[in-house]
Scaffold this motif. Structure first.
Motif, mmCIF file in Angstrom:
data_model
loop_
_atom_site.group_PDB
_atom_site.id
_atom_site.type_symbol
_atom_site.label_atom_id
_atom_site.label_comp_id
_atom_site.label_asym_id
_atom_site.label_seq_id
_atom_site.Cartn_x
_atom_site.Cartn_y
_atom_site.Cartn_z
ATOM 1 N N THR A 60 0.770 -1.263 -0.296
ATOM 2 C CA THR A 60 0.089 0.208 -0.123
ATOM 3 C C THR A 60 0.878 1.324 -0.087
ATOM 4 N N PHE A 61 2.150 1.122 -0.059
ATOM 5 C CA PHE A 61 3.194 2.229 -0.142
ATOM 6 C C PHE A 61 3.064 2.962 -1.450
ATOM 7 N N ASP A 62 2.602 2.351 -2.426
ATOM 8 C CA ASP A 62 2.619 2.768 -3.678
ATOM 9 C C ASP A 62 1.365 2.620 -4.578
ATOM 10 N N THR A 63 0.278 3.388 -3.865
ATOM 11 C CA THR A 63 -1.002 3.517 -4.360
ATOM 12 C C THR A 63 -1.040 5.015 -5.062
ATOM 13 N N THR A 64 -0.329 5.838 -4.873
ATOM 14 C CA THR A 64 -0.540 7.075 -5.682
ATOM 15 C C THR A 64 0.180 7.392 -6.926
ATOM 16 N N GLN A 65 1.753 7.033 -6.696
ATOM 17 C CA GLN A 65 2.652 7.202 -7.899
ATOM 18 C C GLN A 65 3.781 6.058 -7.550
ATOM 19 N N ILE A 66 4.349 5.632 -8.745
ATOM 20 C CA ILE A 66 5.507 4.616 -8.855
ATOM 21 C C ILE A 66 6.327 5.394 -9.929
ATOM 22 N N TYR A 67 7.656 5.436 -9.710
ATOM 23 C CA TYR A 67 8.743 6.249 -10.757
ATOM 24 C C TYR A 67 9.995 5.495 -10.258
ATOM 25 N N GLY A 68 10.866 6.067 -10.938
ATOM 26 C CA GLY A 68 12.556 6.021 -10.656
ATOM 27 C C GLY A 68 12.886 4.616 -10.340
ATOM 28 N N HIS A 69 12.619 3.764 -11.108
ATOM 29 C CA HIS A 69 13.029 2.180 -10.889
ATOM 30 C C HIS A 69 14.246 1.924 -11.513
ATOM 31 N N THR A 70 14.890 0.936 -10.936
ATOM 32 C CA THR A 70 16.251 0.447 -11.245
ATOM 33 C C THR A 70 16.075 -1.213 -11.471
ATOM 34 N N LEU A 71 16.848 -1.718 -12.546
ATOM 35 C CA LEU A 71 16.801 -3.284 -12.709
ATOM 36 C C LEU A 71 17.979 -3.943 -12.752
ATOM 37 N N ILE A 72 17.794 -5.313 -12.428
ATOM 38 C CA ILE A 72 18.934 -6.122 -12.565
ATOM 39 C C ILE A 72 18.366 -7.450 -13.205
ATOM 40 N N ARG A 73 19.056 -7.763 -14.236
ATOM 41 C CA ARG A 73 18.743 -9.002 -14.788
ATOM 42 C C ARG A 73 19.620 -10.117 -14.205
ATOM 43 N N ASP A 74 19.125 -10.906 -13.332
ATOM 44 C CA ASP A 74 19.777 -11.673 -12.411
ATOM 45 C C ASP A 74 19.525 -13.409 -12.243
ATOM 46 N N ALA A 75 19.873 -14.162 -11.568
ATOM 47 C CA ALA A 75 19.489 -15.533 -11.437
ATOM 48 C C ALA A 75 18.994 -15.513 -10.066
ATOM 49 N N ALA A 76 17.736 -16.352 -10.016
ATOM 50 C CA ALA A 76 17.395 -16.876 -8.867
ATOM 51 C C ALA A 76 17.919 -17.851 -8.146
ATOM 52 N N SER A 77 18.030 -17.877 -6.752
ATOM 53 C CA SER A 77 18.727 -18.776 -5.912
ATOM 54 C C SER A 77 17.987 -18.898 -4.808
ATOM 55 N N PRO A 78 18.587 -19.904 -3.754
ATOM 56 C CA PRO A 78 17.921 -20.013 -2.429
ATOM 57 C C PRO A 78 18.182 -18.867 -1.566
ATOM 58 N N ALA A 79 19.151 -18.275 -1.854
ATOM 59 C CA ALA A 79 19.588 -16.999 -0.778
ATOM 60 C C ALA A 79 18.819 -15.696 -1.580
ATOM 61 N N ALA A 80 18.350 -15.760 -2.729
ATOM 62 C CA ALA A 80 17.601 -14.480 -3.251
ATOM 63 C C ALA A 80 16.643 -15.093 -4.330
ATOM 64 N N PRO A 81 15.271 -15.634 -3.800
ATOM 65 C CA PRO A 81 14.521 -16.161 -4.683
ATOM 66 C C PRO A 81 13.570 -15.242 -5.606
ATOM 67 N N CYS A 82 13.120 -15.880 -6.665
ATOM 68 C CA CYS A 82 12.526 -14.898 -7.465
ATOM 69 C C CYS A 82 10.870 -15.138 -7.265
ATOM 70 N N GLU A 83 10.047 -14.756 -8.008
ATOM 71 C CA GLU A 83 8.608 -14.743 -8.052
ATOM 72 C C GLU A 83 7.812 -16.210 -7.440
ATOM 73 N N ALA A 84 7.180 -16.123 -6.581
ATOM 74 C CA ALA A 84 6.560 -17.303 -5.682
ATOM 75 C C ALA A 84 7.831 -18.266 -5.328
ATOM 76 N N GLY A 85 8.703 -17.762 -4.823
ATOM 77 C CA GLY A 85 9.840 -18.649 -4.413
ATOM 78 C C GLY A 85 10.583 -19.458 -5.272
ATOM 79 N N ARG A 86 10.537 -19.018 -6.415
ATOM 80 C CA ARG A 86 11.521 -19.770 -7.451
ATOM 81 C C ARG A 86 13.016 -19.498 -7.265
ATOM 82 N N THR A 87 13.586 -20.605 -7.235
ATOM 83 C CA THR A 87 15.140 -20.465 -7.042
ATOM 84 C C THR A 87 16.064 -20.848 -7.940
#
Length: 399
Positions: free
Chosen positions: A20-47
């Protein structure tokens, strides 16, 4: 439902739910093309597998800026992460007395061997500065106090007549190597070099892009640029798309070439996105003619104002993918995606070698124009320090 956007406000059914912190505006993004892992999983816990991570700024209904995270398998379909910060953010305002006690925004994140580093804009209700935080997984962040007042790593210059006298924001940081062509702080030509391009605002509320260097990402040295009042990118020529303001840059290192896409305004205040190139990160070359590379009319959305801004670009193979905001503050509530594969394909590409000397041959579709170039990309496993250019032949004059 959101006219081609790949990410929208919380509650817009575009990017998942739970925040709910982003209900009015979103902007100023940054991205990384990364690999999912157990230490840093992706969507739905994908590793396992590819994982795009997008950190972004969000406004709630009382105007507090916080930073959130979304994950994706392809850069198009996103899932919000409900973070440990206020209202589902991953980073909220800091403690009383710090430079970021009122708000945080405009993250810039890089991958490290042990996790992630984030440089971000923080405000204390009076001014804005830049700070640093670290995380093992991109979700739980720990602030790293900087050497400047309030724990910042870079603050407004406060010097009359400089491009960043009153406000600095929107850092973009590249972890790079110092070279004779692109030295680091104090003229250093070897070793690790962090490069930061950031938005500066002068006493007349004009926006510029500045440059700073660091050996460790914590202690920064400003580098005066050739632009207006020490900036590296300032106002463009009268009548061009960037004659009024230049800000919110994204940088890709493409071989030995630095590419910058940036947000700009013309004399009427319309926001568009431009592209410039540099060999040293300091002196940038505008194209001729000086035209934008992306406009509001290029986006299928119908939000008003019909502007585009805040680009972030990744190079994937031979293509560049740009995530950008459609409309501007105070109405920024969508992220769009565009892609381009530039250049003319080469034919008859060949490689031969005698001893340690290698020759690359190819045929171009047309004569390479004056000031044109051919970009040769090598695998990351090949260290540039082991390569010495010998010579070229067959090129047109000035190429």
């Amino acid at each position: 439902a959101l006219e081609g956007a790949v990410f929208g406000l919380a509650g817009d059914a575009c990017g998942g739910t739970g925040t709910t912190f982003d209900t009015t505006q979103i902007y100023g993004h940054t991205l990384i093309r990364d690999a999912a892992s157990p230490a840093a999983p992706c969507e739905a816990g994908r590793t396992t597998g590819l994982c795009y991570r997008m950190w972004y700024s969000g406004f709630d209904n009382v105007g507090v800026r916080r930073i959130g995270l979304a994950l994706s398998p392809d850069g198009i379909t996103w899932t919000r992460v409900v973070g440990p910060g206020p209202n589902g953010s991953v980073l909220g305002p800091g403690p009383t007395g710090t430079f970021d006690s009122a708000n945080v925004s405009f993250p810039s994140v890089i991958r490290t061997p042990t996790g992630y580093l984030m440089w971000y804009t923080g405000g204390d209700g009076t001014t804005f500065a830049i700070g640093l935080a670290s995380s093992p997984d991109g979700v739980t962040w720990t602030r790293i106090p900087g050497p400047l007042p309030g724990g910042a790593v870079l603050r407004p210059s406060g010097i009359a007549g400089t491009f960043d006298q009153t406000i600095i924001a929107a850092p973009r940081v590249l972890r790079d190597t110092a070279t004779p062509t692109a030295p680091c702080e104090g003229g250093r030509t070897t070793g690790l070099c962090y490069r930061m391009w950031y938005q500066g605002i002068d006493s007349n509320n004009r926006f510029f892009i500045g440059y700073a260097l660091s050996p460790d990402g914590l202690t920064w040295t400003r580098v005066p640029g050739p632009g207006t009042n020490g900036s590296v990118i300032g106002e463009g020529p009268t009548g061009t798309f960037d004659e009024r303001n230049a800000a919110v840059a994204t940088i890709v290192k493409d071989g030995l070439l630095y590419r910058m896409w940036y947000n700009a305004q013309d004399g009427s205040g319309v926001h568009r996105i431009g592209h410039v190139v540099s060999l040293d990160g300091l002196t940038w070359v505008r194209p001729v003619p000086n035209d934008p590379v992306w406009r509001g009319s290029d986006d299928p959305g119908t939000l008003v104002p019909d502007n585009v801004w805040s680009p972030f670009v990744l190079k994937e193979g031979l293509s560049y993918r740009m995530w950008y905001n459609h409309t501007t503050r105070e109405n920024s509530r969508r992220v769009g995606l565009a892609q381009v594969t530039p250049g003319t394909p080469l034919s008859a590409v060949g490689l031969s070698g005698v001893g340690t000397v290698y020759t690359v041959t190819f045929t171009t579709a047309a004569t390479i124009p004056a000031n044109g170039y051919v970009l040769v990309s090598l695998p990351a496993s090949v260290a540039l320090t082991t390569i010495t250019p010998v010579g070229v032949s067959g090129f047109g004059s000035g190429a």
